[in-house]
Design a protein around this motif. Structure first.
Motif, PDB file in Angstrom:
ATOM      1  N   ASN A   1       0.800  -1.155   0.068  1.00  0.00           N
ATOM      2  CA  ASN A   1       0.076  -0.117  -0.094  1.00  0.00           C
ATOM      3  C   ASN A   1       0.740   1.154  -0.012  1.00  0.00           C
ATOM      4  O   ASN A   1       2.042   1.021   0.411  1.00  0.00           O
ATOM      5  CB  ASN A   1      -0.917   0.042   1.187  1.00  0.00           C
ATOM      6  N   ASP A   2       0.158   2.312  -0.509  1.00  0.00           N
ATOM      7  CA  ASP A   2       1.018   3.687  -0.223  1.00  0.00           C
ATOM      8  C   ASP A   2       0.761   3.989   1.413  1.00  0.00           C
ATOM      9  O   ASP A   2       0.141   3.185   2.046  1.00  0.00           O
ATOM     10  CB  ASP A   2       0.002   4.782  -0.928  1.00  0.00           C
ATOM     11  N   LEU A   3       1.561   5.014   1.511  1.00  0.00           N
ATOM     12  CA  LEU A   3       1.512   5.423   3.278  1.00  0.00           C
ATOM     13  C   LEU A   3       1.139   6.688   3.173  1.00  0.00           C
ATOM     14  O   LEU A   3       0.949   7.694   2.002  1.00  0.00           O
ATOM     15  CB  LEU A   3       2.917   5.303   3.778  1.00  0.00           C
TER      16      LEU A   3
ATOM     17  N   GLY B   1       5.853   2.449  17.186  1.00  0.00           N
ATOM     18  CA  GLY B   1       7.198   3.180  17.618  1.00  0.00           C
ATOM     19  C   GLY B   1       7.617   4.185  16.652  1.00  0.00           C
ATOM     20  O   GLY B   1       6.733   4.928  15.832  1.00  0.00           O
ATOM     21  N   PHE B   2       9.081   4.455  16.592  1.00  0.00           N
ATOM     22  CA  PHE B   2       9.558   5.317  15.812  1.00  0.00           C
ATOM     23  C   PHE B   2      10.230   5.064  14.610  1.00  0.00           C
ATOM     24  O   PHE B   2      10.173   3.618  14.428  1.00  0.00           O
ATOM     25  CB  PHE B   2      10.618   6.054  16.551  1.00  0.00           C
ATOM     26  N   ILE B   3      10.445   5.673  13.744  1.00  0.00           N
ATOM     27  CA  ILE B   3      10.763   5.153  12.261  1.00  0.00           C
ATOM     28  C   ILE B   3      11.749   6.307  11.690  1.00  0.00           C
ATOM     29  O   ILE B   3      11.682   7.459  12.033  1.00  0.00           O
ATOM     30  CB  ILE B   3       9.674   5.018  11.228  1.00  0.00           C
ATOM     31  N   GLU B   4      13.072   6.001  11.151  1.00  0.00           N
ATOM     32  CA  GLU B   4      13.967   6.890  10.730  1.00  0.00           C
ATOM     33  C   GLU B   4      13.597   7.156   9.291  1.00  0.00           C
ATOM     34  O   GLU B   4      12.969   6.611   8.484  1.00  0.00           O
ATOM     35  CB  GLU B   4      15.376   6.302  10.641  1.00  0.00           C
ATOM     36  N   ALA B   5      14.082   8.171   8.768  1.00  0.00           N
ATOM     37  CA  ALA B   5      13.695   8.858   7.592  1.00  0.00           C
ATOM     38  C   ALA B   5      13.957   8.060   6.360  1.00  0.00           C
ATOM     39  O   ALA B   5      13.436   7.939   5.202  1.00  0.00           O
ATOM     40  CB  ALA B   5      14.305  10.158   7.191  1.00  0.00           C
ATOM     41  N   ASP B   6      15.178   7.077   6.483  1.00  0.00           N
ATOM     42  CA  ASP B   6      15.689   6.369   5.315  1.00  0.00           C
ATOM     43  C   ASP B   6      14.931   5.103   5.265  1.00  0.00           C
ATOM     44  O   ASP B   6      14.879   4.355   4.043  1.00  0.00           O
ATOM     45  CB  ASP B   6      17.204   5.792   5.594  1.00  0.00           C
ATOM     46  N   ARG B   7      13.795   4.970   6.012  1.00  0.00           N
ATOM     47  CA  ARG B   7      12.813   3.627   5.775  1.00  0.00           C
ATOM     48  C   ARG B   7      11.560   4.292   5.450  1.00  0.00           C
ATOM     49  O   ARG B   7      10.587   3.300   5.351  1.00  0.00           O
ATOM     50  CB  ARG B   7      12.732   3.240   7.270  1.00  0.00           C
ATOM     51  N   LEU B   8      11.193   5.416   5.069  1.00  0.00           N
ATOM     52  CA  LEU B   8      10.022   5.853   4.791  1.00  0.00           C
ATOM     53  C   LEU B   8       9.347   4.968   3.546  1.00  0.00           C
ATOM     54  O   LEU B   8       8.150   4.699   3.712  1.00  0.00           O
ATOM     55  CB  LEU B   8       9.855   7.347   4.536  1.00  0.00           C
TER      56      LEU B   8
ATOM     57  N   ALA C   1       5.163   0.862   7.543  1.00  0.00           N
ATOM     58  CA  ALA C   1       4.247   1.777   8.169  1.00  0.00           C
ATOM     59  C   ALA C   1       3.189   2.268   7.244  1.00  0.00           C
ATOM     60  O   ALA C   1       3.213   2.425   6.166  1.00  0.00           O
ATOM     61  CB  ALA C   1       4.772   3.006   9.028  1.00  0.00           C
ATOM     62  N   ASP C   2       1.986   2.361   7.781  1.00  0.00           N
ATOM     63  CA  ASP C   2       0.863   2.792   7.003  1.00  0.00           C
ATOM     64  C   ASP C   2       0.757   4.348   7.059  1.00  0.00           C
ATOM     65  O   ASP C   2       0.152   5.098   6.236  1.00  0.00           O
ATOM     66  CB  ASP C   2      -0.443   2.188   7.312  1.00  0.00           C
ATOM     67  N   VAL C   3       0.868   5.177   8.338  1.00  0.00           N
ATOM     68  CA  VAL C   3       0.946   6.399   8.435  1.00  0.00           C
ATOM     69  C   VAL C   3       2.105   6.813   9.230  1.00  0.00           C
ATOM     70  O   VAL C   3       2.673   6.287  10.267  1.00  0.00           O
ATOM     71  CB  VAL C   3      -0.289   6.548   9.492  1.00  0.00           C
ATOM     72  N   ILE C   4       2.679   7.690   8.695  1.00  0.00           N
ATOM     73  CA  ILE C   4       4.016   8.650   9.327  1.00  0.00           C
ATOM     74  C   ILE C   4       3.532   9.842   9.771  1.00  0.00           C
ATOM     75  O   ILE C   4       2.976  10.604   9.079  1.00  0.00           O
ATOM     76  CB  ILE C   4       5.012   8.599   8.474  1.00  0.00           C
ATOM     77  N   VAL C   5       3.881  10.137  11.259  1.00  0.00           N
ATOM     78  CA  VAL C   5       3.368  11.241  11.797  1.00  0.00           C
ATOM     79  C   VAL C   5       4.981  12.201  12.100  1.00  0.00           C
ATOM     80  O   VAL C   5       5.809  11.631  12.621  1.00  0.00           O
ATOM     81  CB  VAL C   5       2.739  11.139  13.089  1.00  0.00           C
ATOM     82  N   THR C   6       4.622  13.366  11.857  1.00  0.00           N
ATOM     83  CA  THR C   6       5.712  14.439  12.241  1.00  0.00           C
ATOM     84  C   THR C   6       5.179  15.647  12.117  1.00  0.00           C
ATOM     85  O   THR C   6       4.093  16.164  11.910  1.00  0.00           O
ATOM     86  CB  THR C   6       7.025  14.374  11.292  1.00  0.00           C
ATOM     87  N   ASP C   7       6.259  16.744  12.683  1.00  0.00           N
ATOM     88  CA  ASP C   7       5.668  18.168  12.725  1.00  0.00           C
ATOM     89  C   ASP C   7       5.749  18.551  11.073  1.00  0.00           C
ATOM     90  O   ASP C   7       6.504  17.928  10.392  1.00  0.00           O
ATOM     91  CB  ASP C   7       6.374  18.872  13.547  1.00  0.00           C
TER      92      ASP C   7
END
Length: 345
Positions: free
Chosen positions: A140-142, A215-222, A227-233
């Motif tokens: 799926n897309d995220l 939990g957390f995820i680093e940018a190189d794994r986006l 993950a289905d949803v990535i949350v950040t500012d």
């Protein structure tokens, strides 16, 4: 109206103007026979384009707007012209329940400012967020948010973003319990700012929500599909988005240069063309077009300014799916769960 979504379209927004926006509506209507449209813009220009597409007869109504928002207009200037511009009147149609959602390819800052002022934020939401679908190597897309609406966020904002992003994922991707992760500089629990660690603790405690916090995820794994949803500012999210887009262009340009460097390379290109076409399709932003302002009392979708007909149709499709699947009801239900859980605690 959930069964027959009516979409308000800012026909004057975007690089292609009425021609691209109306052709996009035609394509979207061919995919979903239930769609109807309100087309906002200069009446003569819109009517001329609409006349070229008889398949929209009876499904599209022209609403005259004497002005349009330009890419140079500041949000404050746009707000003062909300009652005379195609963008402002399309948003007003959502506020007045004449339309179920609005789609515009115009000035992002102006669209956000006018949408927030006209529609206001939902009960329980401190700040709306800009979310979009991004390609991954997974099935799926995220969904990623925030992509620029809020440069600074506290833990409460990030939790609200997680709830809104998960609801968006459930509507647009059909996922029953999306995996949610917070973007961070490391995956360890002690990494990151106080706001990130606090938000993570709150999400772990909210196990009753329609999401799974991983939990957390680093940018190189986006783009790995983890993950289905990535949350950040919005500050970090906008930088991450632009980096991903720039990397995609870098890869495609590098391949183009490599395949045209010699006769042997050109032969290699012909042999590998099916694979390169697949890559181009996967990285084409038109195939993932349609960012959404989440957290407002109404649905507003932002199309890329340079989107082609396919891209506009996809943005309209996103708007229609969020209407049909009752996005804001889903968000409100999860927010009520959080309030009930906090009250009980």
């Amino acid at each position: 109206m959930a069964g027959t979504p009516r979409i308000a379209i800012d026909a004057m927004g975007g690089d292609g103007g009425p021609a691209t926006m109306i052709e996009g509506a035609v394509l979207a209507a061919s995919r979903d026979p239930a769609l109807n449209f309100l087309l906002f813009g200069d009446e003569s220009a819109v009517a001329a384009e609409l006349a070229r597409h008889p398949t929209l007869a009876g499904r599209a109504e022209i609403m005259h707007a004497p002005e349009a928002i330009s890419g140079e207009d500041k949000p404050s200037q746009a707000i003062r012209r909300a009652k005379t511009t195609s963008m402002g009147l399309a948003i007003a149609a959502v506020k007045g329940h004449a339309a179920d959602a609005a789609v515009s390819a115009g000035n992002t800052g102006a669209l956000m400012a006018m949408s927030k002022l006209a529609l206001r934020t939902m009960k329980g939401i401190d700040r709306p967020a800009l979310a979009a679908l991004l390609p991954t190597l997974g099935d799926n897309d995220l969904v990623m948010l925030d992509l620029g609406a809020n440069t600074e966020c506290d833990a409460r904002n990030l939790v609200e973003f997680a709830v809104m992003g998960a609801a968006y994922s459930r509507c647009a991707l059909g996922l029953e319990r999306p995996s949610v992760r917070l973007l961070n500089i490391g995956t360890e629990e002690l990494k990151g700012t106080d706001e990130l660690r606090d938000a993570a603790a709150r999400l772990r405690a909210e196990g009753h929500l329609h999401l799974r916090f991983d939990g957390f995820i680093e940018a190189d794994r986006l783009g790995r599909g983890e993950a289905d949803v990535i949350v950040t500012d919005g500050f970090s999210g906008n930088i991450a988005l632009k980096t991903m887009e720039g990397t995609a262009r870098f890869v495609t340009d590098l391949l183009r240069r490599a395949f045209t460097s010699s006769v042997r390379s050109k032969v290699g290109f012909l042999i590998s063309r099916p694979a390169t076409d697949l890559l181009r399709h996967h990285l084409d932003p038109n195939n993932h077009n349609g960012a959404v302002f989440l957290g407002l009392n109404g649905i507003v979708v932002k199309s890329h300014g340079g989107a082609n007909v396919q891209g506009v149709a996809n943005a309209i499709g996103v708007a229609a799916s969020l209407v049909t699947n009752d996005l804001n009801r889903r968000i409100a239900e999860d927010l009520e769960m959080i309030r009930a859980h906090e009250a009980a605690a």
